[in-house]
Design a protein around this motif. Structure first.
Motif, short mmCIF file in Angstrom:
data_model
loop_
_atom_site.label_atom_id
_atom_site.label_comp_id
_atom_site.label_asym_id
_atom_site.label_seq_id
_atom_site.Cartn_x
_atom_site.Cartn_y
_atom_site.Cartn_z
N THR A 1 0.85 -1.20 0.00
CA THR A 1 0.00 0.00 0.00
C THR A 1 0.88 1.25 0.00
OG1 THR A 1 -0.10 0.26 2.40
CG2 THR A 1 -1.65 -1.31 1.40
N ASP A 2 0.27 2.41 -0.05
CA ASP A 2 1.02 3.67 0.02
C ASP A 2 0.63 4.49 1.25
OD1 ASP A 2 -1.52 4.36 -0.71
OD2 ASP A 2 -0.94 5.67 -2.39
N VAL A 3 0.19 3.82 2.33
CA VAL A 3 -0.17 4.55 3.54
C VAL A 3 1.04 5.34 4.05
CG1 VAL A 3 -2.04 3.03 4.27
CG2 VAL A 3 0.31 2.50 4.94
N SER A 4 0.78 6.54 4.58
CA SER A 4 1.84 7.38 5.15
C SER A 4 1.23 8.19 6.28
CB SER A 4 2.42 8.30 4.09
OG SER A 4 3.44 9.12 4.65
N ASN A 5 1.70 7.91 7.50
CA ASN A 5 1.08 8.48 8.68
C ASN A 5 -0.42 8.24 8.65
OD1 ASN A 5 3.29 9.40 10.14
ND2 ASN A 5 3.39 11.32 8.96
N SER A 6 -0.76 7.01 8.28
CA SER A 6 -2.16 6.60 8.20
C SER A 6 -2.23 5.09 8.30
CB SER A 6 -2.79 7.07 6.88
OG SER A 6 -2.08 6.54 5.77
N TRP A 7 -3.45 4.60 8.41
CA TRP A 7 -3.66 3.15 8.47
C TRP A 7 -4.85 2.78 7.61
CZ3 TRP A 7 -8.32 1.29 10.14
CH2 TRP A 7 -9.12 2.16 10.88
N ALA A 8 -4.91 1.47 7.26
CA ALA A 8 -6.04 0.96 6.47
C ALA A 8 -6.32 -0.47 6.88
CB ALA A 8 -5.73 1.04 4.97
N TRP A 9 -7.57 -0.82 6.81
CA TRP A 9 -7.99 -2.20 7.12
C TRP A 9 -8.25 -2.92 5.79
CZ3 TRP A 9 -7.83 -5.34 11.09
CH2 TRP A 9 -8.59 -6.53 11.05
N LEU A 10 -7.47 -4.00 5.54
CA LEU A 10 -7.59 -4.78 4.31
C LEU A 10 -8.37 -6.05 4.58
CD1 LEU A 10 -3.88 -4.64 3.03
CD2 LEU A 10 -5.70 -2.96 2.68
N GLU A 11 -9.24 -6.41 3.63
CA GLU A 11 -9.93 -7.69 3.71
C GLU A 11 -9.65 -8.46 2.42
OE1 GLU A 11 -14.05 -7.11 4.58
OE2 GLU A 11 -13.65 -6.62 6.69
N LEU A 12 -9.20 -9.72 2.59
CA LEU A 12 -8.83 -10.56 1.45
C LEU A 12 -9.52 -11.91 1.57
CD1 LEU A 12 -6.97 -11.00 -1.08
CD2 LEU A 12 -5.31 -11.99 0.53
#
Length: 434
Positions: free
Chosen positions: A300-311
């Motif tokens: 991913t390209d997160v930067s000073n951030s977060w993300a929740w991935l579902e696979l």
């Protein structure tokens, strides 16, 4: 004069109590357990003196008990309560004199919850005698040798008799003192013991506790918390075996783990950048290797951030293989210690395909958030799939376990060694206890 060995019982010549005669023909004194009178066993049991109001010390053994030590039958014939004091501290223990018609007189002592066996030592000892003056004048810990074994100075004991009962092949008196210079080896202690009337070298060893108590018909006692100095150390050969082979097997496992991890496999899919706006997205990929792992990596390209991935992944028959959610986050900044980073922009999923064919993966980002005003929300993801990968994880874990086995064996021996020497009164901090 020696008392007739065939006498089996007498009446106390002071109080008339019946007393068993257990100690053979060399008994010199018999202290009545009822009235405290010391009787002269060599002169018709005439009263020599009386000890009033003596309190019998605690011990699992009692006069009259019979048991075996090293295959020899012994009978408990006498009990001494011993005491040592130093600067207001007191140490107390119980010494039982034992008798065997074939092997004579020995001592079985109860010390801090331990039974220890002491007898006169007739082997050659170098030096022949170590006095307290010699210990006090020594600059290094004194040593003694006997039959190829090195004994090292442990402590000096100045003990007095605080309780006396039963038969003895000498004449103990309340308040009598003796001094012992004790030398310790693995599983044995030599003591240079002197009193006002004699000097002896004695050997003390550590019998099997439960078996000895059972042999004498004594009640079991809880396992003592402290280690006794003459308790045998863990077998040195076993420790060396565990340390050596633990290291060898650990190196073998780690090398094999590195080799397995180096098998990078074959990439079967690389999606390139996928904008988050186009998610959820489905991709397909062909798998042919069912022997080793398949690895799905999402960047991913997160930067000073977060993300929740579902696979989620389905197999060629459209049956679910797995469905999982995972958080990715990456943070950076500066503080008074300099630049810092935390987290990762990537995450990895591994599975073992059950069959070859076309697999389908669906990826979505249902939730994301920035951190502070400088954060950049996730904008795109990239997915790659590699088959035929091997993992060295379990081999690394096995190698770590082998190392722990060796370390635990060495550590246990080291802890036991320190525990054995903890009670030594030698104060040279530079001395290496062994």
């Amino acid at each position: 004069m020696t008392r007739a060995a065939e006498i089996r019982a007498i009446n106390c010549t002071n109080c008339g109590a019946g007393l068993d005669v257990l100690g053979g023909g060399r008994v010199m004194s018999h202290v009545c357990g009822y009235c405290g009178s010391e009787l002269d066993a060599q002169d018709n049991y005439r009263v020599l003196r009386r000890y009033a109001d003596l309190v019998r010390p605690d011990s699992p053994l009692a006069i009259g008990m019979t048991g075996t030590l090293d295959g020899v039958a012994f009978t408990v014939i006498g009990t001494l309560g011993m005491e040592e004091s130093w600067h207001g501290e007191y140490w107390r223990w119980v010494e039982h004199q034992l008798y065997s018609p074939t092997h004579g007189y020995v001592w079985l002592s109860w010390e801090d919850g331990h039974l220890v066996w002491t007898r006169k030592y007739r082997g050659h000892v170098d030096p022949m005698w170590i006095s307290t003056d010699r210990v006090e004048a020594a600059e290094t810990r004194p040593t003694a040798y006997s039959r190829g074994v090195r004994f090292r100075y442990y402590e000096t004991t100045d003990a007095r008799i605080a309780f006396v009962e039963g038969e003895f092949n000498w004449r103990p008196r309340l308040g009598d003192r003796s001094t012992s210079v004790s030398m310790l080896a693995d599983g044995a202690m030599l003591s240079y013991t002197g009193s006002a009337v004699e000097r002896e070298i004695e050997l003390t060893t550590y019998p099997d506790q439960a078996a000895t108590l059972a042999a004498f018909g004594a009640d079991p006692r809880p396992r003592p918390r402290r280690v006794h100095p003459v308790q045998p150390m863990p077998d040195g050969g076993t420790v060396r075996f565990l340390v050596t082979w633990g290291l060898i097997l650990a190196v073998f496992s780690l090398v094999l783990g590195v080799f397995m991890s180096a098998l990078v496999g074959r990439e079967v899919l690389n999606t390139g950048p996928i904008p988050v706006a186009r998610l959820p997205a489905e991709v397909t990929f062909e798998l042919t290797d069912t022997r080793r792992l398949t690895v799905i990596e999402v960047a991913t390209d997160v930067s000073n951030s977060w993300a929740w991935l579902e696979l989620s992944v389905t197999d060629p028959e459209d049956e679910p293989v797995f469905e999982v959610g995972r958080e990715v986050g990456f943070y950076s900044g500066r503080d008074n210690e300099g630049s810092w980073t935390e987290g990762s922009r990537r995450t990895t999923f591994r599975f073992h395909p059950a069959m070859p064919g076309t697999y389908t993966a669906e990826l979505s980002v249902p939730e994301s958030e920035t951190w502070q005003r400088g954060g950049a929300a996730i904008g795109q993801v990239r997915m790659s799939v590699t088959e035929g990968r091997s993992s060295g994880f379990w081999l690394f874990l096995l190698g770590g376990l082998f190392i722990l086995v060796g370390v635990a064996a060495a550590l246990r021996r080291g802890i036991r060694r320190r525990a054995r020497w903890r009670g030594s009164d030698w104060v040279d901090e530079d001395d290496d206890d062994d």
